[in-house]
Scaffold this active site. Structure first.
Site, PDB file in Angstrom:
ATOM      1  CB  SER A 133      -0.916   0.041   1.224  1.00 38.29           C
ATOM      2  OG  SER A 133      -1.614   1.271   1.223  1.00 38.29           O
ATOM      3  CE  LYS A 187      -2.885  -2.488  -0.353  1.00 41.49           C
ATOM      4  NZ  LYS A 187      -3.648  -2.349  -1.539  1.00 41.49           N
ATOM      5  CG  HIS A 190      -4.761  -0.932   3.974  1.00 38.84           C
ATOM      6  ND1 HIS A 190      -4.963  -0.417   2.703  1.00 38.84           N
ATOM      7  CD2 HIS A 190      -3.907  -0.062   4.579  1.00 38.84           C
ATOM      8  CE1 HIS A 190      -4.271   0.691   2.556  1.00 38.84           C
ATOM      9  NE2 HIS A 190      -3.622   0.933   3.682  1.00 38.84           N
ATOM     10  CG  ASN A 191      -7.119  -1.627  -0.484  1.00 35.35           C
ATOM     11  OD1 ASN A 191      -6.106  -1.443   0.178  1.00 35.35           O
ATOM     12  ND2 ASN A 191      -7.084  -1.764  -1.786  1.00 35.35           N
ATOM     13  CD  GLU A 194      -7.149   3.300   0.218  1.00 33.40           C
ATOM     14  OE1 GLU A 194      -6.190   2.584   0.565  1.00 33.40           O
ATOM     15  OE2 GLU A 194      -7.414   3.514  -0.980  1.00 33.40           O
TER      16      GLU A 194
HETATM   17  P1  NBP Z   1      -1.908  -2.354 -13.473  1.00 31.76           P
HETATM   18  O1  NBP Z   1      -2.795  -3.007 -12.475  1.00 31.76           O
HETATM   19  O2  NBP Z   1      -2.466  -1.289 -14.323  1.00 31.76           O
HETATM   20  O3  NBP Z   1      -1.313  -3.512 -14.440  1.00 31.76           O
HETATM   21  C1  NBP Z   1      -0.496  -3.187 -15.542  1.00 31.76           C
HETATM   22  C2  NBP Z   1       0.657  -4.169 -15.669  1.00 31.76           C
HETATM   23  O4  NBP Z   1       0.144  -5.501 -15.834  1.00 31.76           O
HETATM   24  C3  NBP Z   1       1.505  -3.892 -16.902  1.00 31.76           C
HETATM   25  O5  NBP Z   1       2.845  -4.136 -16.606  1.00 31.76           O
HETATM   26  C4  NBP Z   1       0.970  -4.905 -17.905  1.00 31.76           C
HETATM   27  O6  NBP Z   1       1.853  -5.208 -18.939  1.00 31.76           O
HETATM   28  C5  NBP Z   1       0.762  -6.064 -17.004  1.00 31.76           C
HETATM   29  N1  NBP Z   1      -0.071  -7.129 -17.574  1.00 31.76           N
HETATM   30  C6  NBP Z   1      -1.389  -7.151 -17.862  1.00 31.76           C
HETATM   31 BR1  NBP Z   1      -2.526  -5.729 -17.715  1.00 31.76          BR
HETATM   32  N2  NBP Z   1      -1.821  -8.309 -18.349  1.00 31.76           N
HETATM   33  C7  NBP Z   1      -0.712  -9.089 -18.373  1.00 31.76           C
HETATM   34  C8  NBP Z   1      -0.483 -10.413 -18.785  1.00 31.76           C
HETATM   35  N3  NBP Z   1      -1.493 -11.183 -19.228  1.00 31.76           N
HETATM   36  N4  NBP Z   1       0.762 -10.902 -18.701  1.00 31.76           N
HETATM   37  C9  NBP Z   1       1.772 -10.146 -18.247  1.00 31.76           C
HETATM   38  N5  NBP Z   1       1.626  -8.865 -17.832  1.00 31.76           N
HETATM   39  C10 NBP Z   1       0.387  -8.352 -17.896  1.00 31.76           C
HETATM   40  O7  NBP Z   1      -0.558  -1.820 -12.776  1.00 31.76           O
HETATM   41  P2  NBP Z   1      -0.365  -1.022 -11.400  1.00 31.76           P
HETATM   42  O8  NBP Z   1      -1.355   0.077 -11.247  1.00 31.76           O
HETATM   43  O9  NBP Z   1       1.070  -0.718 -11.331  1.00 31.76           O
HETATM   44  O10 NBP Z   1      -0.745  -2.096 -10.285  1.00 31.76           O
HETATM   45  C11 NBP Z   1      -0.045  -3.333 -10.178  1.00 31.76           C
HETATM   46  C12 NBP Z   1      -0.713  -4.123  -9.063  1.00 31.76           C
HETATM   47  O11 NBP Z   1      -0.578  -3.398  -7.827  1.00 31.76           O
HETATM   48  C13 NBP Z   1      -2.211  -4.335  -9.239  1.00 31.76           C
HETATM   49  O12 NBP Z   1      -2.597  -5.552  -8.676  1.00 31.76           O
HETATM   50  C14 NBP Z   1      -2.824  -3.207  -8.437  1.00 31.76           C
HETATM   51  O13 NBP Z   1      -4.139  -3.479  -8.015  1.00 31.76           O
HETATM   52  C15 NBP Z   1      -1.850  -3.117  -7.259  1.00 31.76           C
HETATM   53  N6  NBP Z   1      -1.780  -1.818  -6.602  1.00 31.76           N
HETATM   54  C16 NBP Z   1      -1.859  -0.679  -7.314  1.00 31.76           C
HETATM   55  C17 NBP Z   1      -1.777   0.549  -6.650  1.00 31.76           C
HETATM   56  C18 NBP Z   1      -1.825   1.837  -7.412  1.00 31.76           C
HETATM   57  O14 NBP Z   1      -1.842   2.900  -6.770  1.00 31.76           O
HETATM   58  N7  NBP Z   1      -1.815   1.818  -8.733  1.00 31.76           N
HETATM   59  C19 NBP Z   1      -1.596   0.578  -5.268  1.00 31.76           C
HETATM   60  C20 NBP Z   1      -1.483  -0.613  -4.572  1.00 31.76           C
HETATM   61  C21 NBP Z   1      -1.574  -1.818  -5.248  1.00 31.76           C
HETATM   62  P3  NBP Z   1       1.802  -4.379 -20.314  1.00 31.76           P
HETATM   63  O15 NBP Z   1       2.640  -3.150 -20.089  1.00 31.76           O
HETATM   64  O16 NBP Z   1       2.393  -5.300 -21.295  1.00 31.76           O
HETATM   65  O17 NBP Z   1       0.359  -4.047 -20.604  1.00 31.76           O
END
Ligand code: NBP
Length: 477
Positions: A133, A187, A190-191, A194
């Site tokens: 988080s 987690k 936690h959400n 939030e």
């Molecule tokens: P996203 O949740 O938007 O996912 C994008 C990533 O997933 C890219 O690297 C994409 O590759 C990859 N991907 C996908 Br979509 N399908 C795929 C597949 N079939 N095989 C391999 N790679 C694949 O990214 P994020 O916002 O950085 O979040 C990552 C994780 O962390 C998620 O579970 C999210 O819920 C969690 N999270 C996010 C936050 C936040 O603030 N964003 C906070 C806390 C936790 P590509 O580039 O090739 O499309």
């Protein structure tokens, strides 16, 4: 692509979206060499090129990626939750050796984590479902990390996790939460908490807006709150939001943002789990439902001219209102945490996870979205009484609730009389009043159940455990 490998990397990360990129930079900044892979290889190239001064190894294939890692390999997956996590795991399995560690750092549903944990351990691989988080900034500078899985695997990962996590009073905001899906479960809650925090802040804002506060005035109110007992990341960013001016119009940006909120699912999962565990989380429930209602913009606009209510008219000294709303917000927040922690405690006992609520509250003090000064008090409450039945009954919080309850009632009444929706404030107050009620009207309810279904009832004038049934009058026909 030939890799510029001089030695094997300490850590590998798959998924270079916002969270992945920032986590990589965080890990690298602590002295580790990191290998990276992204499905779309151009992203890998751009990322590595943009950080050519860092100890990063970019790979175009998973084979190159895996070969670039020191054993036991430590590979964190940061891809979209759901199917993509399984896809990546399946691609990795044939490339890994016994004892290698896969960490899923995304927002995976804890039941998926339990399934993956069992599946991977059958194959001799180690798995950690770790909630992370703190969003983009937390990932880069130090998140709160909630890892589950076997204790032996945690021991291997501990040095890296502790070095990249946020620190509060010198303590890292990471701890081994428990086996299996415990980390992702915590987690998820936690959400949910939030969601509650955010909705409560929005209800305070709505009352102030109806009382004629400008965005600039609200920026001041929230800044002052952030210097007091409500100090928290969400109060802090809310103050900043009120101060933000739209460059196009010169108006406060918040007044130009459409009143519809999105959600990704962790709040809904929290509610479903609470129902399964028979735990009341009415504040979080109200917060999730408030987002659903907000998204029904067209229906709300149509109903606004059909369904009547009072025109809001809140007068009086603004400073007095600020104090009352502060008390209502703080009291409701205590309830929201009491409910969320009750759910964690119940689920932990059900799953035999051995959860330590004091440690969980402690790792939420820094790095994560719900970080707040009062988490120190929650930590203290559980450290002094790990068996605490409900947060409301910790002496520190009992005193606060007793002090705030009158203003809390006045705020809920004021809002209701003015037609201002305060679903989370009132759900919290309803929980408080129900929990402290020695007598509830469930005697009538049980009579109704006995009337139509012969469900029986216990009597106030007989020992508990004896059940009675009445032959109620026949009302059919
Ligand atoms: P996203 O949740 O938007 O996912 C994008 C990533 O997933 C890219 O690297 C994409 O590759 C990859 N991907 C996908 Br979509 N399908 C795929 C597949 N079939 N095989 C391999 N790679 C694949 O990214 P994020 O916002 O950085 O979040 C990552 C994780 O962390 C998620 O579970 C999210 O819920 C969690 N999270 C996010 C936050 C936040 O603030 N964003 C906070 C806390 C936790 P590509 O580039 O090739 O499309």
């Amino acid at each position: 692509m030939s890799l510029p490998i001089t030695r094997k990397s300490d850590f590998g990360l798959i998924g270079l979206a916002v969270m992945g990129q920032n986590l990589v930079l965080n890990v690298e900044s602590r002295g580790f060499q990191v290998s990276v892979f992204n499905r779309t290889t151009a992203t890998t190239d751009e990322f590595v090129a943009a950080h050519s001064d860092k100890k990063l190894v970019g790979a175009h294939t998973l084979v190159d990626f895996v070969q670039s890692l020191a054993t036991p390999r430590k590979i964190q997956i940061m891809v979209k939750a759901g199917g993509p996590v399984d896809t990546v795991i399946e691609q990795l399995i044939p490339l890994l050796d016994q004892g290698d560690i896969i960490i899923d750092g995304g927002n995976s549903l804890y039941t998926d984590t339990e399934r993956r944990d069992a599946y991977l351990s059958e194959k001799g691989l180690r798995f950690i479902g770790a909630g992370v988080s703190g969003g983009e900034e937390g990932a880069r500078k130090g998140p709160s990390i909630m890892p589950g899985g076997p204790l032996s695997t945690w021991d291997v990962m501990k040095p890296i996790f502790e070095s990249i996590s946020a620190k509060v009073d010198g303590e890292p905001c990471v701890t081994h939460i428990g086996p299996g899906g415990a980390g992702h479960y915590v987690k998820m809650i936690h959400n949910g908490i939030e969601y509650g925090d955010m909705q409560l802040i929005c209800e305070a804002y709505n009352i102030f807006k109806s009382a004629g506060f400008t965005a600039a005035e609200l920026g001041e109110v929230f800044s002052s709150w952030n210097s007091g007992d409500l100090e928290s990341y969400l109060i802090q960013i809310t103050a900043e939001i009120f101060k933000q001016i739209d460059p196009e119009t010169g108006k406060a940006l918040v007044d130009l943002i459409l009143d519809t909120a999105g959600q990704k699912g962790t709040g809904k999962w929290t509610i479903m789990n609470a129902v399964e565990n028979t735990v009341v989380i009415s504040t979080i429930n109200a917060a999730v439902e408030a987002r659903i209602l907000s998204s029904m913009k067209d229906k709300r606009v149509a109903a606004s001219t059909e369904l009547q209510g009072p025109t809001a008219s809140i007068t009086g000294e603004k400073a007095v209102l600020v104090k009352k709303v502060h008390d209502a917000l703080f009291a409701s927040k205590i309830i929201s945490y009491a409910q969320g922690l009750d759910l964690i405690k119940t689920m932990g006992a059900e799953k035999n996870w051995g959860l330590d609520l004091g440690k969980i509250a402690a790792i939420w003090r820094g790095g994560c979205i719900i970080r707040a000064r009062f988490l120190n008090d929650i930590t203290d409450a559980y450290r002094s009484n790990p068996e605490l039945s409900n947060l409301m009954l910790a002496p520190f919080f009992t005193k606060l609730l007793n002090e705030f309850q009158q203003n809390w009632r006045e705020v809920v009444s004021l809002a209701t009389l003015n037609g201002i929706p305060v679903p989370a404030f009132s759900a919290s107050l309803g929980y408080y009043d129900s929990y402290r009620a020695a007598v509830l009207p469930a005697n009538l309810l049980q009579a109704q159940r006995d009337f139509f279904g012969a469900h029986t009832y216990e009597r106030t004038d007989k020992p508990r455990g004896q059940f009675f049934h009445t032959n109620w009058p026949d009302v059919i026909g």
